[in-house]
Design an enzyme around this catalytic site. Structure first.
Site, PDB file in Angstrom:
ATOM      1  N   GLN A   1       0.856  -1.148   0.153  1.00  0.00           N
ATOM      2  CA  GLN A   1       0.109  -0.084  -0.088  1.00  0.00           C
ATOM      3  C   GLN A   1       1.037   1.323  -0.042  1.00  0.00           C
ATOM      4  O   GLN A   1       0.184   2.291  -0.420  1.00  0.00           O
ATOM      5  CB  GLN A   1      -0.942   0.106   1.160  1.00  0.00           C
ATOM      6  CG  GLN A   1      -2.031  -0.942   1.163  1.00  0.00           C
ATOM      7  CD  GLN A   1      -3.046  -0.986   2.281  1.00  0.00           C
ATOM      8  OE1 GLN A   1      -2.808  -1.532   3.385  1.00  0.00           O
ATOM      9  NE2 GLN A   1      -4.239  -0.251   2.093  1.00  0.00           N
TER      10      GLN A   1
ATOM     11  N   HIS B   1       0.984  -9.507   4.614  1.00  0.00           N
ATOM     12  CA  HIS B   1      -0.249  -8.429   4.538  1.00  0.00           C
ATOM     13  C   HIS B   1      -0.600  -8.476   2.947  1.00  0.00           C
ATOM     14  O   HIS B   1      -0.762  -7.734   2.176  1.00  0.00           O
ATOM     15  CB  HIS B   1       0.236  -7.155   4.743  1.00  0.00           C
ATOM     16  CG  HIS B   1      -1.002  -6.252   5.254  1.00  0.00           C
ATOM     17  ND1 HIS B   1      -1.034  -5.573   6.365  1.00  0.00           N
ATOM     18  CD2 HIS B   1      -1.975  -6.041   4.471  1.00  0.00           C
ATOM     19  CE1 HIS B   1      -2.326  -4.910   6.506  1.00  0.00           C
ATOM     20  NE2 HIS B   1      -2.742  -5.240   5.282  1.00  0.00           N
TER      21      HIS B   1
ATOM     22  N   ASN C   1      -1.662 -11.154   8.497  1.00  0.00           N
ATOM     23  CA  ASN C   1      -2.535 -10.254   8.404  1.00  0.00           C
ATOM     24  C   ASN C   1      -4.106 -10.671   7.938  1.00  0.00           C
ATOM     25  O   ASN C   1      -4.087 -10.828   7.028  1.00  0.00           O
ATOM     26  CB  ASN C   1      -2.031  -8.863   7.877  1.00  0.00           C
ATOM     27  CG  ASN C   1      -3.146  -7.726   8.027  1.00  0.00           C
ATOM     28  OD1 ASN C   1      -3.342  -7.051   8.997  1.00  0.00           O
ATOM     29  ND2 ASN C   1      -3.922  -7.421   6.991  1.00  0.00           N
ATOM     30  N   GLU C   2      -4.914 -10.470   8.774  1.00  0.00           N
ATOM     31  CA  GLU C   2      -6.438 -10.695   8.559  1.00  0.00           C
ATOM     32  C   GLU C   2      -6.594 -11.916   7.526  1.00  0.00           C
ATOM     33  O   GLU C   2      -7.093 -11.807   6.325  1.00  0.00           O
ATOM     34  CB  GLU C   2      -7.013  -9.417   7.832  1.00  0.00           C
ATOM     35  CG  GLU C   2      -7.068  -8.289   8.992  1.00  0.00           C
ATOM     36  CD  GLU C   2      -7.521  -7.032   8.318  1.00  0.00           C
ATOM     37  OE1 GLU C   2      -8.260  -7.252   7.149  1.00  0.00           O
ATOM     38  OE2 GLU C   2      -7.697  -6.055   8.897  1.00  0.00           O
TER      39      GLU C   2
ATOM     40  N   TYR D   1     -13.336  -2.393  12.858  1.00  0.00           N
ATOM     41  CA  TYR D   1     -13.651  -1.503  11.744  1.00  0.00           C
ATOM     42  C   TYR D   1     -15.009  -1.249  12.007  1.00  0.00           C
ATOM     43  O   TYR D   1     -15.719  -0.060  11.892  1.00  0.00           O
ATOM     44  CB  TYR D   1     -13.303  -1.661  10.536  1.00  0.00           C
ATOM     45  CG  TYR D   1     -11.841  -1.368  10.044  1.00  0.00           C
ATOM     46  CD1 TYR D   1     -11.234  -0.329   9.704  1.00  0.00           C
ATOM     47  CD2 TYR D   1     -10.806  -2.589  10.367  1.00  0.00           C
ATOM     48  CE1 TYR D   1     -10.121   0.105   9.429  1.00  0.00           C
ATOM     49  CE2 TYR D   1      -9.429  -2.157   9.867  1.00  0.00           C
ATOM     50  CZ  TYR D   1      -9.022  -0.778   9.362  1.00  0.00           C
ATOM     51  OH  TYR D   1      -7.991  -0.740   9.271  1.00  0.00           O
TER      52      TYR D   1
ATOM     53  N   GLU E   1      -4.868  -2.090  14.034  1.00  0.00           N
ATOM     54  CA  GLU E   1      -5.775  -1.055  12.987  1.00  0.00           C
ATOM     55  C   GLU E   1      -6.963  -0.757  13.513  1.00  0.00           C
ATOM     56  O   GLU E   1      -7.777  -1.567  14.163  1.00  0.00           O
ATOM     57  CB  GLU E   1      -5.878  -1.900  11.813  1.00  0.00           C
ATOM     58  CG  GLU E   1      -4.608  -2.295  10.854  1.00  0.00           C
ATOM     59  CD  GLU E   1      -5.182  -2.869   9.490  1.00  0.00           C
ATOM     60  OE1 GLU E   1      -6.134  -2.844   9.175  1.00  0.00           O
ATOM     61  OE2 GLU E   1      -4.301  -3.623   8.932  1.00  0.00           O
TER      62      GLU E   1
ATOM     63  N   GLU F   1      -5.658   1.948  -1.552  1.00  0.00           N
ATOM     64  CA  GLU F   1      -6.637   1.183  -0.734  1.00  0.00           C
ATOM     65  C   GLU F   1      -6.947  -0.107  -1.401  1.00  0.00           C
ATOM     66  O   GLU F   1      -8.369   0.158  -1.597  1.00  0.00           O
ATOM     67  CB  GLU F   1      -7.604   2.239  -0.219  1.00  0.00           C
ATOM     68  CG  GLU F   1      -7.088   3.123   1.064  1.00  0.00           C
ATOM     69  CD  GLU F   1      -6.606   2.228   2.165  1.00  0.00           C
ATOM     70  OE1 GLU F   1      -7.174   1.138   2.452  1.00  0.00           O
ATOM     71  OE2 GLU F   1      -5.793   2.585   3.058  1.00  0.00           O
ATOM     72  N   TRP F   2      -6.330  -1.000  -1.924  1.00  0.00           N
ATOM     73  CA  TRP F   2      -6.776  -2.002  -2.468  1.00  0.00           C
ATOM     74  C   TRP F   2      -7.649  -1.779  -3.838  1.00  0.00           C
ATOM     75  O   TRP F   2      -7.142  -1.065  -4.649  1.00  0.00           O
ATOM     76  CB  TRP F   2      -7.390  -3.374  -1.570  1.00  0.00           C
ATOM     77  CG  TRP F   2      -6.403  -3.392  -0.345  1.00  0.00           C
ATOM     78  CD1 TRP F   2      -6.607  -2.852   0.593  1.00  0.00           C
ATOM     79  CD2 TRP F   2      -5.244  -3.673  -0.116  1.00  0.00           C
ATOM     80  NE1 TRP F   2      -5.821  -3.118   1.901  1.00  0.00           N
ATOM     81  CE2 TRP F   2      -4.665  -3.726   0.991  1.00  0.00           C
ATOM     82  CE3 TRP F   2      -4.212  -4.325  -1.544  1.00  0.00           C
ATOM     83  CZ2 TRP F   2      -3.251  -4.152   1.250  1.00  0.00           C
ATOM     84  CZ3 TRP F   2      -3.073  -4.907  -0.828  1.00  0.00           C
ATOM     85  CH2 TRP F   2      -2.575  -4.902   0.436  1.00  0.00           C
TER      86      TRP F   2
END
Length: 496
Positions: free
Chosen positions: A76, A177, A221-222, A353, A403, A457-458
């Site tokens: 990113q 990530h 990550n996630e 989030y 995050e 942002e992806w």
């Protein structure tokens, strides 16, 4: 996996709002959640919950030694996609594919952090950060995901870690990530157990090269976002829509986490290690038993699939039953896998989030205002609920928030300022919830805002800005937003 389950997974993935910011997690992958045995009690009042913005504010001070940080990820911000021996990642391939990202944006340049790292570290020092959470680009270390390491890639992270330490900032490094080497994807990617072993080899290389410089490591990550967005919705790399593959991928990502923990222990390096999980509290949309049952299952897919396997050494029975005994997940579990996945960790990184409200039929609905990312409902109490739920259900494992943030419609004014007051309000309200969790006994060590700076942002490319720092992409100039000035004062005061 039954045809009914497969159809439901695809339908919900297609109909749910799609997160596209830092986490990119869809609001529904298969069914529903809620905290442990307290489906109704953990968050029993979706309509009557407190509104932090409406309550009178008092001065809040955090415990002495509480850590204040910010977070980014390699693809990113780094750019330099073809420099110094870096190989192709699945996000290079995905973002160059027409129609995959907004405006055809890619991370080829991003925020040019690879060249501007020293300037960015000075900025972090000036903000007063205690900790910086970043990720290491696997294809920068092993261009094809295997073999001897690329020393120029390792040298970049050596410089970065040393520069952080020189400025009094603790490095927190994430091994993965989402930027899987494309060469490994060509051989099956995370559907292949071989990728798990390649990840263990990569982790060993990085630990031995950087271990003494990094006090805290995060493994994967996630994993949920890779599963839901990469293999159910298909709007993240590798762009698949295959529920049969999705939960085998979940297993292999969890297994990769465990193998990385084992590799870390084998090196004898100092420091701590754990996973980074995005957790979404799920609440019944009404008082019906059907909504409670749907919420419980939703929790299984959304949270317990990842928490239980890492922290208790088992997958949720309700999720396994829902997928069926012939699912690729069930058939992919080999004796000893769950012991590897549950290898003892030193901490858990939590990323929050948005909440999820689950209807009796297993759908979702919106209850709170959203940010400019339509998937993100703004509900600060969800932070408190999730932090206390983890401690209640899994014991006093040390936690760090790695995050938490939102995109706002940031505009660089003629006078060189960015008035992101909405982000300030968001951070204030969520930190108030964090403070409540600390007071309730949650062993939380630190907080990292997402994100330090605007970035790629992806799938929405550069259309959304999550940063404390505005990046003028035409010039790569960095400008502190109002939120950055506010956060700097929070750090100085250890509260607000």
């Amino acid at each position: 996996m039954s045809r009914l389950t497969r159809r439901r997974l695809l339908q919900r993935a297609a109909s749910s709002p799609a997160p596209t910011g830092a986490t990119g997690t869809p609001l529904g992958a298969a069914a529903a959640m809620t905290a442990g045995a307290t489906v109704a009690s953990a968050v029993a009042a979706p309509e009557g919950g407190s509104d932090p913005a409406a309550e009178p504010r008092t001065a809040l001070r955090f415990p002495t030694g509480f850590g204040w940080g910010a977070a980014t990820s390699a693809y990113q911000i780094e750019g330099a996609a073809k420099e110094d021996g870096r190989g192709e990642s699945i996000w290079d391939t995905f973002s160059r594919t027409p129609g995959r990202t907004s405006n055809g944006d890619t991370g080829e340049i991003a925020a040019d952090h690879y060249h501007r790292w020293a300037e960015d570290l000075d900025l972090m020092r000036d903000l007063g950060l205690d900790s910086y959470r970043f990720s290491i680009s696997w294809p920068r270390i092993q261009p094809d995901g295997t073999g001897q390491p690329n020393q120029r890639g390792l040298d970049f992270y050596r410089r970065l870690a040393d520069g952080l330490r020189e400025r009094g900032i603790a490095p927190m490094a994430t091994l993965f990530h989402w930027d899987l080497p494309q060469a490994l994807q060509n051989n099956g990617g995370w559907e292949s157990r071989d990728t798990v072993e390649r990840f263990a080899d990569y982790a060993d290389i990085v630990f031995r090269a950087l271990g003494e410089r990094i006090p805290v490591w995060l493994t994967v990550n996630e994993p949920k976002t890779v599963v839901q967005n990469g293999y159910l919705r298909g709007h993240h790399a590798p762009g698949r829509q295959d529920p049969d593959a999705a939960y085998l991928v979940a297993h292999h990502l969890q297994l990769a986490h465990g193998r990385a923990v084992q590799a870390f222990r084998a090196t004898g390096q100092p420091g701590r290690i754990g996973p980074a999980l995005n957790l979404h509290p799920c609440y019944p949309a009404d008082d019906s038993p059907a909504a409670a049952a749907a919420t419980r299952l939703y929790d299984g897919y959304e949270n317990r699939l990842y928490l239980d396997s890492v922290l208790t050494g088992s997958y949720p029975a309700d999720v396994l039953a829902d997928l069926g005994p012939q699912s690729r997940l069930a058939r992919g579990i080999v004796d000893g896998d769950l012991a590897v996945i549950s290898a003892a960790v030193d901490l858990l990184a939590v990323q929050y989030y948005t909440p999820i409200y689950v209807t009796a039929d297993g759908g979702t609905e919106q209850r709170w205002p959203t940010s400019v990312a339509a998937w993100q409902q703004i509900y600060p109490d969800g932070m408190f609920d999730m932090l206390t739920r983890v401690t209640r259900d899994y014991g006093p494992i040390p936690l760090t928030i790695t995050e938490n943030g939102l995109p706002t419609a940031d505009i660089l004014a003629a006078d060189g300022t960015v008035e992101d007051t909405g982000r300030v309000e968001f951070l204030r309200d969520h930190l108030t919830a964090v403070h409540r969790a600390l007071a309730a006994g949650v062993p939380l060590e630190s907080y990292h805002v997402w994100s330090l700076m605007d970035n790629f942002e992806w799938e929405v490319g550069y259309d959304q800005r999550f940063g404390l720092v505005y990046v003028d992409y035409a010039t790569q100039r960095r400008i502190l937003k109002r939120s950055a000035h506010w956060y700097r004062q929070v750090i100085r005061d250890n509260g607000f």
